[in-house]
Design a protein around this motif. Structure first.
Motif, short mmCIF file in Angstrom:
data_model
loop_
_atom_site.label_atom_id
_atom_site.label_comp_id
_atom_site.label_asym_id
_atom_site.label_seq_id
_atom_site.Cartn_x
_atom_site.Cartn_y
_atom_site.Cartn_z
N ARG A 246 -6.84 -5.80 1.27
CA ARG A 246 -7.78 -5.47 2.07
C ARG A 246 -7.46 -5.07 3.59
O ARG A 246 -7.54 -3.99 4.13
N ARG A 247 -6.14 -5.71 4.08
CA ARG A 247 -5.44 -5.20 5.37
C ARG A 247 -4.79 -4.05 5.03
O ARG A 247 -4.77 -3.08 6.17
N PHE A 248 -4.22 -3.80 3.84
CA PHE A 248 -3.49 -2.46 3.56
C PHE A 248 -4.56 -1.60 3.76
O PHE A 248 -4.30 -0.30 4.29
N ALA A 249 -5.52 -1.44 3.11
CA ALA A 249 -6.72 -0.49 3.08
C ALA A 249 -7.31 -0.21 4.66
O ALA A 249 -7.31 0.83 4.99
N ASP A 250 -7.37 -1.38 5.46
CA ASP A 250 -7.80 -1.21 6.67
C ASP A 250 -6.85 -0.24 7.55
O ASP A 250 -7.04 0.72 8.40
N GLU A 251 -5.38 -0.45 7.25
CA GLU A 251 -4.38 0.15 8.26
C GLU A 251 -3.81 1.43 7.71
O GLU A 251 -3.63 2.28 8.57
N VAL A 252 -3.86 1.50 6.30
CA VAL A 252 -3.18 2.60 5.95
C VAL A 252 -4.24 3.70 5.44
O VAL A 252 -4.11 4.89 5.42
N GLY A 253 -5.38 3.34 5.08
CA GLY A 253 -6.77 4.17 4.87
C GLY A 253 -6.81 4.28 3.56
O GLY A 253 -7.82 5.07 3.06
N THR A 254 -5.95 3.55 2.53
CA THR A 254 -6.11 3.75 0.88
C THR A 254 -5.79 2.36 0.44
O THR A 254 -5.13 1.50 1.03
N SER A 255 -5.82 2.34 -0.85
CA SER A 255 -5.35 1.21 -1.66
C SER A 255 -3.92 1.16 -1.71
O SER A 255 -3.26 2.10 -1.73
N PRO A 256 -3.13 0.03 -1.87
CA PRO A 256 -1.92 -0.28 -2.00
C PRO A 256 -1.26 0.90 -3.12
O PRO A 256 -0.21 1.50 -3.01
N LEU A 257 -1.81 0.80 -4.34
CA LEU A 257 -1.56 1.37 -5.52
C LEU A 257 -1.66 2.98 -5.31
O LEU A 257 -0.60 3.66 -5.69
N ARG A 258 -2.77 3.40 -4.58
CA ARG A 258 -3.08 4.62 -4.63
C ARG A 258 -1.86 5.22 -3.64
O ARG A 258 -1.25 6.30 -3.68
N TRP A 259 -1.69 4.48 -2.50
CA TRP A 259 -0.62 5.02 -1.59
C TRP A 259 0.69 5.26 -2.28
O TRP A 259 1.40 6.18 -2.16
N LEU A 260 1.25 4.10 -3.08
CA LEU A 260 2.41 4.33 -3.69
C LEU A 260 2.33 5.31 -4.94
O LEU A 260 3.45 6.01 -4.75
N THR A 261 1.49 5.54 -5.35
CA THR A 261 1.20 6.69 -6.30
C THR A 261 1.44 8.11 -5.76
O THR A 261 2.36 8.78 -6.10
N GLU A 262 0.92 8.34 -4.40
CA GLU A 262 1.11 9.62 -3.62
C GLU A 262 2.57 9.58 -3.28
O GLU A 262 3.20 10.69 -3.24
N GLN A 263 3.09 8.41 -2.86
CA GLN A 263 4.33 8.44 -2.42
C GLN A 263 5.30 9.01 -3.58
O GLN A 263 6.29 9.83 -3.45
N ARG A 264 5.15 8.51 -4.63
CA ARG A 264 6.02 8.61 -6.14
C ARG A 264 5.73 10.35 -5.99
O ARG A 264 6.58 10.87 -6.54
N VAL A 265 4.66 10.89 -6.15
CA VAL A 265 4.28 12.21 -6.27
C VAL A 265 5.15 12.97 -5.14
O VAL A 265 5.69 14.08 -5.67
N LEU A 266 5.04 12.38 -3.90
CA LEU A 266 5.84 13.39 -3.03
C LEU A 266 7.29 13.44 -3.28
O LEU A 266 7.94 14.53 -3.17
N ALA A 267 7.78 12.18 -3.47
CA ALA A 267 9.22 11.96 -4.06
C ALA A 267 9.48 13.28 -5.16
O ALA A 267 10.58 13.70 -5.07
N ALA A 268 8.60 13.05 -6.10
CA ALA A 268 8.91 13.89 -7.20
C ALA A 268 8.74 15.48 -6.63
O ALA A 268 9.58 16.44 -7.47
N GLN A 269 7.80 15.78 -5.80
CA GLN A 269 8.12 17.04 -5.36
C GLN A 269 9.38 17.73 -4.90
O GLN A 269 10.16 18.71 -5.12
N SER A 270 9.86 16.76 -4.09
CA SER A 270 11.18 16.99 -3.44
C SER A 270 12.31 17.16 -4.43
O SER A 270 12.97 18.13 -4.28
N LEU A 271 12.29 16.37 -5.61
CA LEU A 271 13.32 16.50 -6.45
C LEU A 271 12.96 17.83 -7.18
O LEU A 271 14.01 18.52 -7.54
N LEU A 272 11.81 18.22 -7.54
CA LEU A 272 11.47 19.33 -8.39
C LEU A 272 11.91 20.50 -7.50
O LEU A 272 12.37 21.51 -7.96
N GLU A 273 11.88 20.43 -6.05
CA GLU A 273 12.34 21.50 -5.28
C GLU A 273 13.55 21.86 -4.95
O GLU A 273 13.99 23.09 -4.92
N THR A 274 14.54 20.83 -5.08
CA THR A 274 15.74 20.84 -4.64
C THR A 274 17.04 20.35 -5.75
O THR A 274 18.12 20.45 -5.63
N THR A 275 16.54 20.00 -7.11
CA THR A 275 17.44 19.60 -8.19
C THR A 275 16.73 20.45 -9.24
O THR A 275 15.79 21.17 -9.48
#
Length: 318
Positions: A246-275
């Protein structure tokens, strides 16, 4: 048939967004078989200089009366919280009433919304101003996940270069792919990017200094490849799992799992761009259990497959 274009300028003029409209519709390419558009630069006070955001100036030649018979009214980016000029709003309403095209680039969509033309419709704008647009115009369905949105005769495009895609889409629609491709080739841009493609945005990490959230977010980013359970995160934050979620959603604006998934996708973007790592290895390094799972989440968040993203943005091969 799209033959005449009126670009309506208001101070301060966004240089790039205005340049997009000029480059697509204002350049004479008749030597390549591209029809010449009757291009008019209009303002409330013709002949009076307007300041660009860059400090330069432009002197519009035409008044708003030149918009009366234009096939397209184009609005580049501008102020998002200003007193919208009623004369400009009336020009847009009149254009809409007679069925003329209206095209906004970036935050130019705020002007179209202020005219009341987007109520009940979907519209795009720059991702940075999506929340502000939703608050200012609650009857507009703001979509910042796409490059542009077409609603009948109104096309709203997202940040900056998405205006190129929206403009070329309109040329393609009215004059066919051959003409649109000739303009794109001269501009050295892709001839077509569909409006449904997501804006490629790296979402910033929220600033969360209270109750250990900053430390938890930092740990998550440093351990994306780990098998992260919500219960473990709650323990790190010294909370119960329910309170943490509940507090995570209040502060970050989304659920912990959703935020974690988005960050993993962003990290994947970086690897796809540079490796040149294979998709399976990219998936493993960012915490997805398989390439299939990476493809699923990547397509859902970015809008295209990892392979297509690498083809377009990857630098390792070159």
């Amino acid at each position: 048939m799209l033959r005449s274009v009126a670009a309506v300028l208001q101070e301060p003029v966004a240089a790039f967004e205005y340049g997009v409209i000029c480059e697509v519709f204002g350049v004479d390419r008749t030597d390549e078989g591209v029809p010449r558009f009757d291009f008019r630069v209009c303002a409330v006070n013709p002949g009076a200089p307007l300041n660009f955001t860059t400090g330069a100036q432009i002197i519009p030649q035409f008044g708003l009366d030149a918009c009366a018979d234009a096939d397209l009214i184009a609005i580049p980016a501008g102020q998002v919280r200003a007193d919208f000029n009623e004369e400009v709003l009336e020009v847009l309403r009149a254009a809409d009433a007679r069925g003329a095209y209206i095209l906004s680039v970036c935050t130019g969509s705020f002007v179209v919304a202020a005219a009341g033309l987007l109520d009940g419709l979907s519209a795009s704008t720059h991702w940075r101003y999506g929340k502000e647009m939703s608050e200012l115009f609650p009857h507009v369905q703001v979509n910042t996940d796409v490059l542009y949105v077409e609603e009948g005769n109104i096309i709203t495009s997202a940040g900056t270069a998405a205006g190129i895609d929206a403009s070329l889409h309109l040329v393609r629609k009215e004059h066919g792919p051959t003409i649109a491709n000739k303009i794109a080739r001269r501009m050295v841009v892709p001839p077509q990017r569909e409006g449904g493609q997501r804006q490629f945005v790296k979402a910033p990490v929220p600033v969360c200094d209270t109750d250990g959230f900053g430390e938890v977010l930092g740990w998550m980013l440093q351990n994306l490849s780990a098998d992260i359970a919500i219960a473990d995160l709650a323990t790190r934050a010294h909370m119960s799992s329910r309170t943490f979620a509940r507090r995570f959603a209040d502060e970050v604006g989304t659920s912990p799992l959703r935020w974690l998934t988005e960050q993993r996708v962003l990290a994947a973007q970086s690897l796809l761009e540079t490796t040149d790592l294979g998709i399976e290895e990219v998936a493993r390094q960012v915490g997805f259990s398989s390439a299939t799972l990476l493809r699923h989440h990547f397509a859902a968040i970015v809008g295209i497959t990892p392979t297509a993203f690498r083809t377009r943005f990857g630098t390792a091969a070159s």
